[in-house]
Design an enzyme around this catalytic site. Structure first.
Site, PDB file in Angstrom:
ATOM      1  N   LYS A  44     120.057 194.736  -8.345  1.00 30.99           N
ATOM      2  CA  LYS A  44     121.543 194.593  -7.976  1.00 30.99           C
ATOM      3  C   LYS A  44     121.921 194.225  -6.754  1.00 30.99           C
ATOM      4  O   LYS A  44     121.164 194.436  -5.759  1.00 30.99           O
ATOM      5  CB  LYS A  44     122.219 196.043  -8.300  1.00 30.99           C
ATOM      6  CG  LYS A  44     123.694 196.270  -8.536  1.00 30.99           C
ATOM      7  CD  LYS A  44     124.074 197.532  -9.040  1.00 30.99           C
ATOM      8  CE  LYS A  44     125.451 197.792  -8.956  1.00 30.99           C
ATOM      9  NZ  LYS A  44     126.396 196.726  -9.375  1.00 30.99           N
ATOM     10  N   ALA A  69     133.299 195.092 -15.436  1.00 30.84           N
ATOM     11  CA  ALA A  69     133.780 194.888 -14.058  1.00 30.84           C
ATOM     12  C   ALA A  69     133.585 195.949 -13.024  1.00 30.84           C
ATOM     13  O   ALA A  69     134.459 196.866 -12.797  1.00 30.84           O
ATOM     14  CB  ALA A  69     135.375 194.526 -14.296  1.00 30.84           C
ATOM     15  N   ASN A 126     124.175 185.184  -5.389  1.00 29.63           N
ATOM     16  CA  ASN A 126     125.319 185.470  -6.353  1.00 29.63           C
ATOM     17  C   ASN A 126     126.507 184.581  -5.664  1.00 29.63           C
ATOM     18  O   ASN A 126     127.209 184.950  -4.953  1.00 29.63           O
ATOM     19  CB  ASN A 126     125.686 186.861  -6.520  1.00 29.63           C
ATOM     20  CG  ASN A 126     126.890 187.024  -7.561  1.00 29.63           C
ATOM     21  OD1 ASN A 126     127.261 185.997  -7.992  1.00 29.63           O
ATOM     22  ND2 ASN A 126     127.307 188.549  -7.563  1.00 29.63           N
ATOM     23  N   CYS A 129     131.392 184.834  -6.148  1.00 27.93           N
ATOM     24  CA  CYS A 129     132.504 185.498  -5.267  1.00 27.93           C
ATOM     25  C   CYS A 129     133.378 184.760  -4.820  1.00 27.93           C
ATOM     26  O   CYS A 129     133.080 183.787  -4.184  1.00 27.93           O
ATOM     27  CB  CYS A 129     131.570 186.490  -4.296  1.00 27.93           C
ATOM     28  SG  CYS A 129     130.212 187.467  -5.079  1.00 27.93           S
ATOM     29  N   GLY A 264     119.022 190.942 -19.626  1.00 29.84           N
ATOM     30  CA  GLY A 264     120.137 191.745 -19.155  1.00 29.84           C
ATOM     31  C   GLY A 264     120.700 192.730 -19.598  1.00 29.84           C
ATOM     32  O   GLY A 264     120.277 193.842 -19.592  1.00 29.84           O
TER      33      GLY A 264
END
Length: 324
Positions: A44, A69, A126, A129, A264
């Site tokens: 994560k 979310a 990631n 963002c 996933g």
């Protein structure tokens, strides 16, 4: 039968990992499956400091998918190293650490910190963002920001870099090429798709955050198309993901051009899916007389297929403005 693949400098014993955010930090699943049978464990997302995440409810089931979310909740770099790294360090397979930030400087600092940590397999950026210094524009939907954050992380670490691209763009091609040009060793395609669901009785969104990311089987055709487009445009390997529930799903991604795949949402309801994908892939290869999994990569028979249009080849100011 050879199942091993290369993601730039990173070797995987087989092409199956798990998608960041769906597998915790590995330790949560260790009682349910042998993690050492995976190609890699992807954890994560981690940023510099601890993050509490969004209020609940954070998830909602929708037709053939899941809305989430979570809010990138995590322990921060120091908390991750203290709480989870001793366990992950003992695994025989590499750990891919997903990282994020709200500024380019934060991304680079996280990359720099993990560069000093012995045993890390790779970093996954990631880029979905918002950049608080650029008016909230997402790194992954602005070509210039994407290029800058990849370049900054490339300068900050010698570790293999995997850029996880956003699907929320007009064309994936210029973003894939920007990441490649700035030093990304591989790509992950794709991240969750922005979506929303409403409870008609309360007339309120089903997520406390209002909107979230859509994952699961419903996004698989979109993800396969994005992998196919990117694979024709770049030379670096791709980890394909989005709705994989079986070996058949994974093989579609490989045929479209992915070098590896990530399971996933299926981890939430069928934790052994990744191992079943590996076993099913082996059976498929035996049935088709294949001895090397690499013989599947990009082998879709696409009549009349052509390369990306010239206008898709590079990031342009117009493209960046459209995404903002």
């Amino acid at each position: 039968m050879n199942l091993s693949v290369q993601l730039g400098p990173l070797r995987l014993q087989n092409p199956v990992t798990v998608a960041s955010g769906t597998f915790g930090y590995g330790v949560e699943y260790a009682r349910l499956l042998d993690l050492n049978q995976l190609g890699a464990v992807t954890v994560k997302g981690i940023c510099l400091r601890p993050v509490r995440g969004n209020p609940t409810p954070r998830t909602a089931e929708v037709t053939s998918g899941l809305l989430n979310a979570i809010g990138l909740q995590g322990p921060g770099v120091d908390g991750f190293i203290r709480q989870y790294w001793p366990f992950l360090r003992q695994l025989r397979v590499p750990t891919i650490i997903n990282i994020w930030g709200t500024t380019i400087e934060e991304y680079a600092e996280v990359a720099r910190r993990f560069d000093q940590l012995e045993g890390v397999g790779a970093l996954e950026l990631n880029v979905s963002c918002p950049n608080i210094k650029e008016g909230g524009a997402q790194f992954g939907t602005d070509c210039r920001l994407l290029a800058r954050v990849v370049a900054a992380c490339r300068k900050a670490t010698r570790l293999p870099l995997i850029t996880k691209l956003s699907p929320n763009v007009v064309s994936i091609v210029p973003y894939a090429r920007a990441a490649e040009q700035e030093g990304s060793d591989a790509l992950s395609i794709m991240n969750s798709y922005p979506a929303m669901a409403i409870d008609i009785e309360t007339r309120r969104p089903r997520l406390a955050n209002g909107v979230g990311g859509l994952t699961g089987p419903c996004i698989k055709p979109i993800a396969i198309k994005l992998v196919y487009d990117a694979a024709r445009a770049v030379r670096i390997p791709i980890i394909g993901m989005g709705g994989i529930q079986s070996a058949e799903d994974a093989i579609e991604f490989l045929l479209a051009g992915a070098t590896a795949v990530a399971v996933g949402t299926a981890n939430f309801y069928a934790p052994r899916t990744a191992l079943e994908v590996i076993e099913g892939l082996q059976r498929y290869m035996q049935r088709h007389g294949l001895t090397d999994v690499r013989d599947l990569i990009g082998r879709v028979d696409m009549p009349g297929a052509a390369g990306p249009a010239a206008s898709e080849n590079t990031c342009t100011p117009a493209e960046s403005r459209m995404q903002q």
